[in-house]
Scaffold this motif. Structure first.
Motif, PDB file in Angstrom:
ATOM      1  N   THR A   1       6.117  37.536  -7.253  1.00 34.67           N
ATOM      2  CA  THR A   1       6.280  38.993  -7.201  1.00 34.67           C
ATOM      3  C   THR A   1       4.960  39.672  -6.877  1.00 34.67           C
ATOM      4  O   THR A   1       4.898  40.556  -6.017  1.00 34.67           O
ATOM      5  N   TRP A   2       3.897  39.265  -7.557  1.00 34.22           N
ATOM      6  CA  TRP A   2       2.588  39.876  -7.318  1.00 34.22           C
ATOM      7  C   TRP A   2       2.103  39.618  -5.897  1.00 34.22           C
ATOM      8  O   TRP A   2       1.532  40.501  -5.254  1.00 34.22           O
ATOM      9  N   ALA A   3       2.351  38.426  -5.397  1.00 31.69           N
ATOM     10  CA  ALA A   3       1.815  38.037  -4.090  1.00 31.69           C
ATOM     11  C   ALA A   3       2.565  38.674  -2.934  1.00 31.69           C
ATOM     12  O   ALA A   3       1.971  38.904  -1.870  1.00 31.69           O
ATOM     13  N   ASN A   4       3.859  38.972  -3.108  1.00 35.13           N
ATOM     14  CA  ASN A   4       4.675  39.395  -1.965  1.00 35.13           C
ATOM     15  C   ASN A   4       5.207  40.812  -2.054  1.00 35.13           C
ATOM     16  O   ASN A   4       5.854  41.275  -1.112  1.00 35.13           O
ATOM     17  N   MET A   5       4.980  41.494  -3.151  1.00 38.42           N
ATOM     18  CA  MET A   5       5.572  42.819  -3.293  1.00 38.42           C
ATOM     19  C   MET A   5       4.969  43.842  -2.337  1.00 38.42           C
ATOM     20  O   MET A   5       5.599  44.860  -2.035  1.00 38.42           O
TER      21      MET A   5
ATOM     22  N   VAL B   1      -1.964  29.490  -0.907  1.00 38.75           N
ATOM     23  CA  VAL B   1      -2.632  28.443  -1.704  1.00 38.75           C
ATOM     24  C   VAL B   1      -3.700  29.067  -2.608  1.00 38.75           C
ATOM     25  O   VAL B   1      -3.836  28.693  -3.775  1.00 38.75           O
ATOM     26  N   VAL B   2      -4.447  30.024  -2.075  1.00 38.69           N
ATOM     27  CA  VAL B   2      -5.472  30.695  -2.876  1.00 38.69           C
ATOM     28  C   VAL B   2      -4.826  31.446  -4.038  1.00 38.69           C
ATOM     29  O   VAL B   2      -5.304  31.400  -5.179  1.00 38.69           O
TER      30      VAL B   2
ATOM     31  N   PHE C   1       8.395  26.781  -2.311  1.00 34.95           N
ATOM     32  CA  PHE C   1       7.773  25.451  -2.313  1.00 34.95           C
ATOM     33  C   PHE C   1       6.312  25.496  -2.748  1.00 34.95           C
ATOM     34  O   PHE C   1       5.913  24.756  -3.644  1.00 34.95           O
ATOM     35  N   THR C   2       5.512  26.349  -2.135  1.00 38.51           N
ATOM     36  CA  THR C   2       4.062  26.296  -2.314  1.00 38.51           C
ATOM     37  C   THR C   2       3.653  26.428  -3.773  1.00 38.51           C
ATOM     38  O   THR C   2       2.845  25.632  -4.286  1.00 38.51           O
ATOM     39  N   GLU C   3       4.187  27.430  -4.461  1.00 41.49           N
ATOM     40  CA  GLU C   3       3.757  27.701  -5.838  1.00 41.49           C
ATOM     41  C   GLU C   3       4.118  26.566  -6.799  1.00 41.49           C
ATOM     42  O   GLU C   3       3.233  26.094  -7.537  1.00 41.49           O
ATOM     43  N   PRO C   4       5.373  26.091  -6.830  1.00 39.52           N
ATOM     44  CA  PRO C   4       5.648  24.956  -7.726  1.00 39.52           C
ATOM     45  C   PRO C   4       4.914  23.682  -7.322  1.00 39.52           C
ATOM     46  O   PRO C   4       4.527  22.885  -8.184  1.00 39.52           O
TER      47      PRO C   4
END
Length: 285
Positions: free
Chosen positions: A159-163, A112-113, A223-226
């Motif tokens: 991509t940035w959050a999970n790479m 969420v952040v 889900f979270t991002e959209p």
């Protein structure tokens, strides 16, 4: 059985937890998909009506198309970037730990952040990206407010959050490759591209294939991002399957149809995983 009664006793606690919090909800979800449920009145058995309602909903096809489009973009951008980053980190001779920490830091942020942070980055007014573009005298973009750029903008966030996690897994796999293979390639005059293509990729094939499967399964459940950044807009261009499921459950109070949609998603991912593992196993034989 008598000899292993103690082991089964310890195992029973985990089985109870899985049964109550994992297996029962799955079975309950299957049952709900054939009922009309609002958790206020008694459920009514409606058979295939929930599925018929889904197939008649224009957003059903839109959600699947958007989800598949997102998955393809995520594979093109988000699958190669962690691997290339791991290759670069593996070649470093100094400050390895610092750069590994730098790559992994985004993973530590709550989703969420991360979504709220990037939503500000993408703000067409005072947002970071447009401010930089204006400072350089370049044209600005609508980012999340345009149907043409909204999906690719979400892919960049994911991509940035999970790479970081994928990069460290690749890095661990790279460090298991015998150094003699690269030394032999150096003697043959092989460049970095040939070494990656003929040594690195074949030696890490199992890890690559497993992470590919996990990424497809994860991106199909976006889900979270959209939900936070676009709400499915603009023009329903970022409505995903899980976002549509959420709308059915908590906007329309139709938990039966939401369960039917979750069952369809479960079946699609299950069939894909089965075929994927079967094909990859055959190719290794």
């Amino acid at each position: 059985m008598r000899r292993h009664v103690t082991a089964y006793g310890f195992l029973s606690a985990a089985l109870v937890v899985f049964a109550v919090f994992s297996w029962y909800p799955i079975v309950r979800g299957v049952v709900l998909s054939f009922q009309q449920v609002n958790f206020v009145t008694s459920p009514d058995w409606v058979g295939w009506e929930n599925f018929e309602r889904l197939f008649a909903d224009p957003l059903f096809g839109v959600a699947w198309r958007n989800t598949l489009y997102f998955t393809v973009l995520a594979l093109i951008i988000g699958f190669g970037v962690p691997f290339l980053t791991a290759v670069v980190l593996n070649e470093l001779r100094h400050a390895k730990g610092y750069f590994r920490l730098l790559v992994y830091l985004p993973v530590m942020l709550p989703p969420v952040v991360t979504a709220l942070l990037w939503k500000w980055f993408y703000d067409p007014g005072p947002g970071l990206f447009n401010s930089v573009l204006r400072g350089l005298g370049l044209p600005t973009s609508q980012w999340l407010d345009s149907a043409d750029t909204s999906m690719i903008s979400l892919v960049l966030v994911i991509t940035w959050a999970n790479m970081g996690s994928a990069t460290l897994i690749y890095l661990a796999a790279l460090q298991t490759i015998p150094g003699e293979l690269y030394e032999a390639a150096d003697l043959d005059g092989a460049g970095i591209v040939r070494k990656v293509w003929h040594i690195t990729i074949p030696q890490t094939k199992f890890v690559i294939l497993m992470l590919l499967l996990l990424q497809v399964v994860a991106t199909m459940q976006i889900f979270t991002e959209p939900f936070i950044m676009t709400g499915g807009g603009p023009e329903e261009s970022t409505v995903t399957v899980l976002l549509l499921l959420y709308r059915y459950a908590f906007y329309y109070n139709d938990f039966g149809t939401a369960s039917a949609l979750s069952l369809i998603l479960f079946a699609v991912l299950g069939v894909f995983s089965f075929l994927y593992l079967k094909i990859t196993k055959r190719s290794d034989a």
